[in-house]
Design an enzyme around this catalytic site. Structure first.
Site, PDB file in Angstrom:
ATOM      1  N   TYR A   1      55.281  19.755 -70.547  1.00 18.42           N
ATOM      2  CA  TYR A   1      55.033  21.206 -70.916  1.00 18.42           C
ATOM      3  C   TYR A   1      53.437  21.457 -71.173  1.00 18.42           C
ATOM      4  CZ  TYR A   1      60.160  22.003 -70.507  1.00 18.42           C
ATOM      5  OH  TYR A   1      61.450  22.136 -70.199  1.00 18.42           O
TER       6      TYR A   1
HETATM    7  N1  LIG Z   1      65.531  20.707 -68.176  1.00 19.86           N
HETATM    8  C1  LIG Z   1      64.875  21.535 -67.122  1.00 19.86           C
HETATM    9  O1  LIG Z   1      64.766  21.031 -66.178  1.00 19.86           O
HETATM   10  C2  LIG Z   1      64.330  22.787 -67.705  1.00 19.86           C
HETATM   11  C3  LIG Z   1      63.826  23.667 -66.822  1.00 19.86           C
HETATM   12  C4  LIG Z   1      63.580  24.899 -67.103  1.00 19.86           C
HETATM   13  C5  LIG Z   1      63.695  25.290 -68.654  1.00 19.86           C
HETATM   14  N2  LIG Z   1      63.910  24.473 -69.499  1.00 19.86           N
HETATM   15  C6  LIG Z   1      64.105  24.619 -70.978  1.00 19.86           C
HETATM   16  O2  LIG Z   1      64.768  25.974 -71.111  1.00 19.86           O
HETATM   17  C7  LIG Z   1      64.001  26.861 -71.840  1.00 19.86           C
HETATM   18  C8  LIG Z   1      64.237  28.096 -71.377  1.00 19.86           C
HETATM   19  O3  LIG Z   1      63.895  28.334 -70.095  1.00 19.86           O
HETATM   20  P1  LIG Z   1      63.385  29.523 -69.452  1.00 19.86           P
HETATM   21  O4  LIG Z   1      61.905  30.096 -70.020  1.00 19.86           O
HETATM   22  O5  LIG Z   1      63.300  29.625 -67.868  1.00 19.86           O
HETATM   23  O6  LIG Z   1      64.657  30.499 -69.754  1.00 19.86           O
HETATM   24  P2  LIG Z   1      65.151  32.009 -69.618  1.00 19.86           P
HETATM   25  O7  LIG Z   1      65.686  32.213 -71.225  1.00 19.86           O
HETATM   26  O8  LIG Z   1      66.379  31.950 -68.684  1.00 19.86           O
HETATM   27  O9  LIG Z   1      63.951  32.993 -69.206  1.00 19.86           O
HETATM   28  C9  LIG Z   1      63.079  33.237 -70.057  1.00 19.86           C
HETATM   29  C10 LIG Z   1      62.349  34.770 -69.634  1.00 19.86           C
HETATM   30  O10 LIG Z   1      63.261  35.607 -70.048  1.00 19.86           O
HETATM   31  C11 LIG Z   1      62.750  36.550 -70.659  1.00 19.86           C
HETATM   32  N3  LIG Z   1      63.353  37.301 -71.830  1.00 19.86           N
HETATM   33  C12 LIG Z   1      63.842  36.317 -72.871  1.00 19.86           C
HETATM   34  N4  LIG Z   1      64.518  37.112 -73.700  1.00 19.86           N
HETATM   35  C13 LIG Z   1      64.438  38.484 -73.374  1.00 19.86           C
HETATM   36  C14 LIG Z   1      65.061  39.866 -74.016  1.00 19.86           C
HETATM   37  N5  LIG Z   1      65.604  39.763 -74.826  1.00 19.86           N
HETATM   38  N6  LIG Z   1      64.373  40.907 -73.062  1.00 19.86           N
HETATM   39  C15 LIG Z   1      63.771  40.723 -71.793  1.00 19.86           C
HETATM   40  N7  LIG Z   1      63.449  39.566 -71.573  1.00 19.86           N
HETATM   41  C16 LIG Z   1      63.618  38.527 -72.141  1.00 19.86           C
HETATM   42  C17 LIG Z   1      61.257  36.024 -71.019  1.00 19.86           C
HETATM   43  O11 LIG Z   1      60.276  37.113 -71.346  1.00 19.86           O
HETATM   44  P3  LIG Z   1      59.489  37.079 -72.605  1.00 19.86           P
HETATM   45  O12 LIG Z   1      58.605  35.829 -72.827  1.00 19.86           O
HETATM   46  O13 LIG Z   1      58.888  38.415 -72.562  1.00 19.86           O
HETATM   47  O14 LIG Z   1      60.463  37.211 -73.979  1.00 19.86           O
HETATM   48  C18 LIG Z   1      60.951  34.856 -70.182  1.00 19.86           C
HETATM   49  O15 LIG Z   1      60.208  35.638 -69.060  1.00 19.86           O
HETATM   50  C19 LIG Z   1      62.513  26.310 -71.670  1.00 19.86           C
HETATM   51  O16 LIG Z   1      61.627  26.838 -72.558  1.00 19.86           O
HETATM   52  C20 LIG Z   1      62.679  24.638 -71.761  1.00 19.86           C
HETATM   53  O17 LIG Z   1      62.623  24.409 -72.719  1.00 19.86           O
HETATM   54  C21 LIG Z   1      64.419  23.072 -69.155  1.00 19.86           C
END
Ligand SMILES: NC(=O)c1ccc[n+]([C@@H]2O[C@H](COP(=O)([O-])OP(=O)(O)OC[C@H]3O[C@@H](n4cnc5c(N)ncnc54)[C@H](OP(=O)(O)O)[C@@H]3O)[C@@H](O)[C@H]2O)c1
Length: 324
Positions: free
Chosen positions: A59
């Site tokens: 990351y």
């Molecule tokens: N192992 C893997 O291969 C893998 C792959 C992907 C991710 N990950 C892990 O999973 C974590 C989360 O992944 P992700 O960021 O894709 O997940 P997510 O939680 O599914 O999506 C994040 C998105 O949701 C929005 N969001 C979150 N809370 C919100 C709310 N209350 N209201 C409106 N929008 C909201 C965020 O916008 P805002 O920024 O505006 O809040 C962001 O754009 C990563 O940080 C990482 O640690 C792991």
């Protein structure tokens, strides 16, 4: 905040984990926060009782680990820190990726340096390495535990047969085994319910889903899917089959139920996951303190059996996405 024991580790984690993919530098992805904002989010997470943080060496090319380490300076013992290795870190060095003994030992040391920590609580393999025998990988990971560099081992997205082989290999050789599975699982992507989740349940493996809000698509109506910087620019989000099968209707039902209950769509999405058997702690990604607070509140949101069934009903099988 509610806490749960992570799989069979005996270690207590908050029911929401803060994902740190959005910390580091916007040079990596447009929507990534800089250091000051990242530290602010970690501070607020700790205030809310969130003690579980997930990052990865890749990351922001290591910057996310550095920001998280800085944010936790002086408060290390309060936190459960998870990171990952596998993806190649240096284009000119083929041994800076994969899960060979050489790559694991080097990449783990680099992660510890960036985090500024002596030990990582949960060290995860980010993907399956088709070029290294699983026995070699599990021996190198077990040695990392014996050397005190890592407390527990975890894995991320792979096929269930591969995970079963990894668990069986550790057991056969008397090595530390994977205690957690970080997989792609949310209301718009449920293929993990077929094989991986029953396997985790049977094996006492903790489940910590990634992209629990379908990279934001569960947090707003589908017509607004691409209205945020991340929605506009996150190619991964578009590659996942979120709006295939019954996805659009699921998204509409999330909106409808959120309106009815006077909560945010994101909170319905998280609460649904938190009601799934075996799910310990969804890894939420956010760049906003307000959205982090929404996630913490979702832990207390109760959904009835009929509400859960209403949300689930439109789902149809879709192609596997998240590992290959
Ligand atoms: N192992 C893997 O291969 C893998 C792959 C992907 C991710 N990950 C892990 O999973 C974590 C989360 O992944 P992700 O960021 O894709 O997940 P997510 O939680 O599914 O999506 C994040 C998105 O949701 C929005 N969001 C979150 N809370 C919100 C709310 N209350 N209201 C409106 N929008 C909201 C965020 O916008 P805002 O920024 O505006 O809040 C962001 O754009 C990563 O940080 C990482 O640690 C792991």
């Amino acid at each position: 905040m509610e806490y749960t024991t992570l799989g069979d580790t005996g270690m207590e984690v908050s029911r929401v984990c803060l994902g740190c993919m959005s910390f580091g530098t916007s040079d990596w992805r447009d929507w990534v926060l800089d250091e000051t904002e990242g530290i602010e989010l970690v501070d607020r997470a700790l205030e809310l009782g969130i003690n579980f943080f997930d990052t990865a060496n890749m990351y922001s090319a290591g910057e996310s680990e550095r920001v998280l380490g800085k944010a936790l300076d002086g408060r290390r013992d309060e936190a459960v820190v998870a990171t990952k290795g596998y993806f190649q870190m240096d284009e000119s060095n083929p041994n800076s990726g994969g899960l060979s003994r050489k790559a694991i030992e080097q990449e783990l040391d680099d992660s510890l340096d960036r985090l500024g920590m002596d030990t990582i609580d949960l060290y995860q393999t980010h993907r399956w390495d088709y070029d290294t025998p699983i026995e070699t990988t599990m021996r190198a990971l077990d040695d990392a535990v014996r050397r005190g560099k890592v407390r527990y081992l975890g894995a991320s997205s792979m096929w269930a047969h591969q995970f079963a082989e990894a668990l069986h290999t550790s057991d056969r050789l008397g090595l530390d085994r994977f205690a957690t599975m970080q997989n792609h699982y949310n209301l718009l992507y449920r293929e993990e319910e077929r094989e991986m989740l029953p396997l985790c349940e049977k094996e006492g493996v903790g489940v910590i889903p990634w992209s629990p809000l379908a990279r934001g698509y569960l947090a707003r109506p589908h017509a607004d899917a691409e209205t945020t910087t991340r929605g506009e620019t996150d190619d991964h989000a578009r590659q996942h089959p979120y709006f295939e099968g019954g996805g659009r209707e699921v998204n509409e039902r999330v909106e409808e139920l959120a309106d009815e209950k006077g909560v945010k769509m994101a909170q319905i999405g998280l609460a649904w996951l938190l009601h799934q058997e075996g799910v310990d702690s969804p890894i939420v990604g956010t760049t906003s303190v307000e959205h982090l607070e929404d996630a913490a509140e979702a832990v207390d949101l109760d959904l009835s059996d009929s509400e859960l069934a209403y949300l689930e009903e439109p789902a149809e099988p879709v192609r596997v996405s998240g590992h290959e």
